[in-house]
Write a protein that holds these residues in place. Sequence first.
Motif, short mmCIF file in Angstrom:
data_model
loop_
_atom_site.label_atom_id
_atom_site.label_comp_id
_atom_site.label_asym_id
_atom_site.label_seq_id
_atom_site.Cartn_x
_atom_site.Cartn_y
_atom_site.Cartn_z
N TYR A 55 0.87 -1.18 0.00
CA TYR A 55 0.00 0.00 0.00
C TYR A 55 0.91 1.22 0.00
N SER A 56 0.71 2.10 -0.98
CA SER A 56 1.58 3.26 -1.13
C SER A 56 0.77 4.50 -1.50
N LYS A 57 1.19 5.65 -0.97
CA LYS A 57 0.55 6.91 -1.33
C LYS A 57 0.96 7.35 -2.73
N GLU A 58 2.15 6.91 -3.16
CA GLU A 58 2.64 7.32 -4.46
C GLU A 58 2.83 6.11 -5.37
N GLU A 59 2.84 6.38 -6.66
CA GLU A 59 3.04 5.32 -7.63
C GLU A 59 4.45 4.76 -7.51
N LEU A 60 4.57 3.45 -7.63
CA LEU A 60 5.87 2.80 -7.56
C LEU A 60 6.27 2.32 -8.96
N ASP A 61 7.56 2.27 -9.20
CA ASP A 61 8.11 1.80 -10.46
C ASP A 61 8.13 0.26 -10.43
N VAL A 62 7.28 -0.37 -11.25
CA VAL A 62 7.18 -1.83 -11.22
C VAL A 62 8.47 -2.49 -11.70
N ASN A 63 9.19 -1.84 -12.59
CA ASN A 63 10.47 -2.40 -13.03
C ASN A 63 11.47 -2.41 -11.88
N LYS A 64 11.46 -1.36 -11.06
CA LYS A 64 12.36 -1.32 -9.89
C LYS A 64 11.94 -2.37 -8.87
N ILE A 65 10.62 -2.59 -8.71
CA ILE A 65 10.17 -3.63 -7.79
C ILE A 65 10.79 -4.97 -8.20
N ARG A 66 10.68 -5.30 -9.47
CA ARG A 66 11.27 -6.56 -9.97
C ARG A 66 12.79 -6.58 -9.76
N GLU A 67 13.43 -5.46 -10.03
CA GLU A 67 14.88 -5.34 -9.95
C GLU A 67 15.42 -5.57 -8.54
N VAL A 68 14.75 -5.01 -7.53
CA VAL A 68 15.28 -5.13 -6.16
C VAL A 68 15.21 -6.56 -5.63
N PHE A 69 14.40 -7.40 -6.26
CA PHE A 69 14.29 -8.79 -5.82
C PHE A 69 15.30 -9.72 -6.49
N ILE A 70 15.96 -9.26 -7.55
CA ILE A 70 16.91 -10.12 -8.27
C ILE A 70 17.96 -10.73 -7.35
N PRO A 71 18.64 -9.94 -6.50
CA PRO A 71 19.68 -10.54 -5.65
C PRO A 71 19.15 -11.37 -4.48
N THR A 72 17.85 -11.34 -4.22
CA THR A 72 17.30 -12.03 -3.05
C THR A 72 17.01 -13.51 -3.28
N GLY A 73 16.82 -13.91 -4.54
CA GLY A 73 16.43 -15.29 -4.83
C GLY A 73 14.92 -15.47 -4.94
N TYR A 74 14.15 -14.45 -4.56
CA TYR A 74 12.70 -14.49 -4.74
C TYR A 74 12.39 -14.00 -6.15
N ILE A 75 11.37 -14.58 -6.75
CA ILE A 75 11.03 -14.23 -8.13
C ILE A 75 9.65 -13.59 -8.16
N VAL A 76 9.59 -12.35 -8.65
CA VAL A 76 8.31 -11.65 -8.83
C VAL A 76 7.72 -12.13 -10.14
N LYS A 77 6.64 -12.91 -10.05
CA LYS A 77 6.03 -13.50 -11.24
C LYS A 77 5.01 -12.58 -11.88
N ASP A 78 4.29 -11.80 -11.06
CA ASP A 78 3.23 -10.94 -11.59
C ASP A 78 3.01 -9.78 -10.62
N ILE A 79 2.60 -8.64 -11.19
CA ILE A 79 2.26 -7.47 -10.37
C ILE A 79 0.93 -6.93 -10.87
N GLN A 80 -0.05 -6.86 -9.97
CA GLN A 80 -1.34 -6.26 -10.27
C GLN A 80 -1.43 -4.94 -9.51
N ILE A 81 -1.94 -3.92 -10.19
CA ILE A 81 -2.03 -2.59 -9.58
C ILE A 81 -3.48 -2.14 -9.53
N ASN A 82 -3.91 -1.70 -8.35
CA ASN A 82 -5.23 -1.08 -8.17
C ASN A 82 -4.99 0.31 -7.63
N GLY A 83 -5.64 1.26 -8.18
CA GLY A 83 -5.50 2.61 -7.65
C GLY A 83 -5.28 3.57 -8.74
#
Length: 83
Positions: A55-83
């Motif tokens: 939940y965020s007051k401002e729009e987030l960059d979905v590409n950056k969301i995917r990017e920050v998870f690359i080194p963690t080993g978790y895989i972002v498969k899909d992102i749905q946005i409401n708002g």
Amino acid sequence: MGLFKKKNEHLYIYRLSIDGMKCGMCESHVNNVIRQNFKVKRVTSSHHKNETVIYSKEELDVNKIREVFIPTGYIVKDIQING
């Protein structure tokens, strides 16, 4: 959502499908990755649902969301946005 949303406050809701979470510690790690990289109102994760909700007051960059998870080993498969 009503417990933390102020009257007339618009929130963007991002629902991430994430592979790799196996336990409560994984949920905490995912939440911390989001909090460290984005200014968010709230973030919750469930390894049972393989889902993270942001939940965020401002729009987030979905590409950056995917990017920050690359080194963690978790895989972002899909992102749905409401708002």
